[in-house]
Write an enzyme that holds these catalytic residues in place. Structure first.
Site, PDB file in Angstrom:
ATOM      1  CG  ASP A  28       2.542 -48.610  -2.598  1.00 51.68           C
ATOM      2  OD1 ASP A  28       2.043 -48.428  -3.452  1.00 51.68           O
ATOM      3  OD2 ASP A  28       1.904 -49.139  -1.903  1.00 51.68           O
ATOM      4  CG  ASN A  30      -0.356 -50.024  -6.824  1.00 51.38           C
ATOM      5  OD1 ASN A  30       0.445 -49.460  -6.131  1.00 51.38           O
ATOM      6  ND2 ASN A  30      -0.230 -50.359  -8.265  1.00 51.38           N
ATOM      7  CG  ASP A  32       3.629 -50.706  -6.518  1.00 48.68           C
ATOM      8  OD1 ASP A  32       3.518 -50.097  -5.610  1.00 48.68           O
ATOM      9  OD2 ASP A  32       3.560 -50.275  -8.163  1.00 48.68           O
ATOM     10  CG  ASP A  36      -0.069 -45.252  -6.171  1.00 51.20           C
ATOM     11  OD1 ASP A  36      -0.815 -44.547  -5.817  1.00 51.20           O
ATOM     12  OD2 ASP A  36       0.107 -46.356  -5.989  1.00 51.20           O
ATOM     13  CG  ASP A 105      10.103 -30.789 -11.870  1.00 50.85           C
ATOM     14  OD1 ASP A 105      10.658 -30.462 -12.294  1.00 50.85           O
ATOM     15  OD2 ASP A 105      10.098 -31.100 -10.308  1.00 50.85           O
ATOM     16  CG  ASP A 205      15.347 -30.623 -13.522  1.00 51.97           C
ATOM     17  OD1 ASP A 205      15.114 -30.184 -12.107  1.00 51.97           O
ATOM     18  OD2 ASP A 205      16.342 -31.110 -13.487  1.00 51.97           O
ATOM     19  CD  GLU A 261      16.600 -27.193  -9.387  1.00 54.40           C
ATOM     20  OE1 GLU A 261      17.326 -27.812  -8.079  1.00 54.40           O
ATOM     21  OE2 GLU A 261      16.642 -27.781 -10.466  1.00 54.40           O
ATOM     22  CG  HIS A 334      13.148 -33.319  -4.848  1.00 53.21           C
ATOM     23  ND1 HIS A 334      13.104 -32.217  -5.370  1.00 53.21           N
ATOM     24  CD2 HIS A 334      14.060 -33.895  -6.367  1.00 53.21           C
ATOM     25  CE1 HIS A 334      13.375 -31.325  -6.219  1.00 53.21           C
ATOM     26  NE2 HIS A 334      13.890 -32.591  -6.704  1.00 53.21           N
ATOM     27  CG  ASP A 335      17.289 -32.120  -4.798  1.00 51.30           C
ATOM     28  OD1 ASP A 335      16.895 -33.061  -5.524  1.00 51.30           O
ATOM     29  OD2 ASP A 335      16.738 -30.987  -6.389  1.00 51.30           O
TER      30      ASP A 335
END
Ligand code: GLC
Ligand code: CA
Length: 570
Positions: A28, A30, A32, A36, A105, A205, A261, A334-335
């Site tokens: 991150d 910035n 928040d 990013d 992706d 995907d 995928e 990520h899954d």
């Protein structure tokens, strides 16, 4: 005798190592609490140090985030929280300067329900209505019995028109109708837009879902009441035609790499998607090794994988595609939960077993993928309350399985600790500062509490860390063709604790031996003088212990989770 290898074409993506970034959780910049593009830019030097060739960015496009960016409302704009198009241009340029390529992706099985195409489609605009699947219900029920990947029916009723639309994932992710040539044309143009910008390829995907069984018939119902809808939505009759069209109209005009995928594919399907002569994709992600620990509620189980099953599965893919198509190699993404927690030991032997898994995977044939934090041996998170979880799949499954009384909430939390997707999505652990150096404010999802001991800063300062094991493996792949192109031979397939294989290239042989358990094991291989070979890598210091050597066999004493690779040249 020479091993024949000349039928494998040599391409840059076969010699590459890919690093997957989940932008929301990487860095991150910035304050928040959300990762990013500028954050990624800050970490290019880190990736260069690791030595990877390619970054695959999980979706960075405009999205209402029903499924963290896998629901796209504008394919040609950047998600506001991630930055702007000029941030992207800068990132692409800096990556290229560092010799790193970028894959995007491509999520084109479905869009967001906020995409202008869907909004117009819902309004029954003549041109756009047929961009999606709209059907009448049957006696007040959905058009067929299909159930979605994240639970419930795959059909959502639109009150305004009285028709249902199809969504294999959440209702916020309506499926695009690829049978409509206008849809295919839009996608080709969008792909061209990114290629013209200079991106180096795509991860696609659930790309084998884009052609559904014509007529959308009911799925078979098994004894436990489960509906098999997936086989009717995967590998459909026109999928190869669509992919070849995408290749011919756009992809073939650029020097790019593509990886699809593809859940639920067999070897013969894979050869159709990724065969060298097929002009479809360069490689696919198969899922069989990700399903070895599934139970009666699918991924929600506490079962641990069986090593013999894992070896047989790997052997099948290694030999099944050899010379015909190309493998992708991965332990996590990520899954999926974290590899060291799932296949290794994330407690006493975390470092050793994370390195063992790395050696085991990176010495295989195919293109290896590293998921952010894997190179640090990051572990599953194990939050104590369901309120700490963010993933829609996890939250839906918790609701469905606990409310129906099938699983208690305590049991469900144990399943989530083991299998939930958020295990992969906790912030990247950069240092021991508050919030793991990912951000200075509270992140969108809590960091794993072990960031104080497991983080990039410590590992960069320690030559014995998991990080440097990955760095070394990446270098070895560049130095030895046998790692990229050699054939694969499983040794001792029934041994329950050791995964041993041999790679052969021309007259050279590479021995890879990996102990998958936390005990010392006496392991026997066919007679070979390993002491004459070159030790490429080992996760303990020095040479492995050869306890005896005879005309019959070579005996090795393997320490807990020991792994090594020895190259024997003729
Ligand atoms: C793929 C993605 C996953 C997403 C799903 C729907 O499986 O990897 O994260 O939820 O597709 O787009
Ligand atoms: Ca941010």
């Amino acid at each position: 005798m020479k091993t024949v290898t000349h039928d494998i074409p040599h391409a840059w993506w076969q010699q590459a190592v890919v690093y997957q970034i989940y932008p929301r959780s990487f860095m991150d910049s910035n304050r928040d609490g959300i990762g990013d593009l500028k954050g990624i830019l800050q970490k290019i030097d880190y990736l260069k140090e690791l030595g990877i060739d390619v970054i695959w960015l999980s979706p960075i496009f405009q999205s209402p985030n029903a499924d963290n960016g896998y629901d796209i409302s504008d394919y040609q704009d950047i998600m506001k929280e991630f930055g702007s198009m000029s941030d992207f241009d800068e990132l692409l340029e800096s990556a290229h300067q560092a010799g790193i390529k970028i894959l995007l992706d491509l999520v084109v099985n479905h869009t967001s329900n906020q995409h202008p195409w869907f909004i117009k489609s819902r309004e029954q605009d003549k041109h756009f209505r047929d961009y999606y699947f709209w059907r009448d219900g049957k006696d007040g029920a959905p058009p067929n019995n299909w159930t979605g990947v994240f639970g419930g029916s795959t059909w959502e009723l639109d009150q305004q028109t009285g028709q249902y639309y199809l969504h294999l994932f959440t209702p916020e992710q309506p499926d695009l109708n690829w049978e409509n040539p206008a849809v295919r044309k839009e996608i080709q143009e969008m792909v061209r837009f990114w290629l013209e910008k200079g991106v180096d390829g795509f991860r696609m995907d659930v790309i084998n879902c884009i052609s559904k069984t014509p007529g959308l018939p009911d799925g078979r119902v098994d004894a436990s009441g489960q509906v098999d809808s997936f086989s009717l939505c995967t590998n459909g009759p026109r999928v190869h035609e669509y992919l070849q069209e995408l290749y011919q109209t756009v992809l073939s005009q650029y020097d790019v790499m593509t990886v699809g995928e593809t859940p639920a594919v067999s070897i013969s399907d894979a050869v159709l998607y990724a065969g060298f002569d097929r002009q479809e994709l360069n490689m696919i992600f198969q899922f069989e090794h990700m399903e070895l620990d599934h139970g009666s509620f699918g991924k929600w189980s506490e079962k641990r994988f069986d090593l013999v099953d894992l070896k047989r599965c790997m052997e099948k893919w290694q030999t099944g595609l050899y010379g015909t198509a190309w493998n992708s190699l991965y332990w996590n993404n990520h899954d999926q939960p974290r590899a060291v927690s799932r296949f290794g030991n994330d407690q006493e032997y975390r470092t050793i077993s994370a390195k063992m898994l790395a050696i085991c995977l990176h010495m295989l044939q195919g293109t290896p993928y590293i998921y952010q934090g894997e190179e640090l041996g990051m572990t599953n998170a194990r939050f104590s309350s369901i309120d700490d979880y963010r993933d829609i799949e996890t939250l839906n499954a918790y609701r469905d399985l606990t409310e129906s009384g099938k699983v208690s909430s305590e049991q469900m939390l144990r399943y989530i600790h083991k299998a939930g997707r958020d295990n992969a999505r906790t912030p990247m652990q950069w240092n021991a500062d508050r919030y793991a150096g990912f951000s200075t404010v509270e992140p969108w999802i809590s960091p794993n509490e072990n960031y104080k001991t497991i983080n990039a800063q410590y590992q960069l300062a320690d030559k014995d860390s998991v990080f440097y094991c990955y760095q070394k493996l990446i270098q070895l792949r560049k130095q030895h063709h046998i790692i990229v192109y050699g054939s694969f031979h499983l040794i001792g397939e029934d041994h329950p604790q050791v995964f041993c294989y041999q790679r052969c290239y021309e007259d050279d042989k590479l021995w890879v031996v990996c102990n998958f358990c936390d005990e010392t094991v006496e392991y026997s291989i066919p007679p070979v003088d390993l002491t004459q070979g070159e030790l490429l890598i080992r996760n303990y210091n020095g040479m492995p212990t050869i306890t005896s050597q005879s005309g019959q066999n070579t005996l090795i004493r393997l320490l807990p989770y020991e792994a090594f690779a020895i190259l024997c040249t003729a």
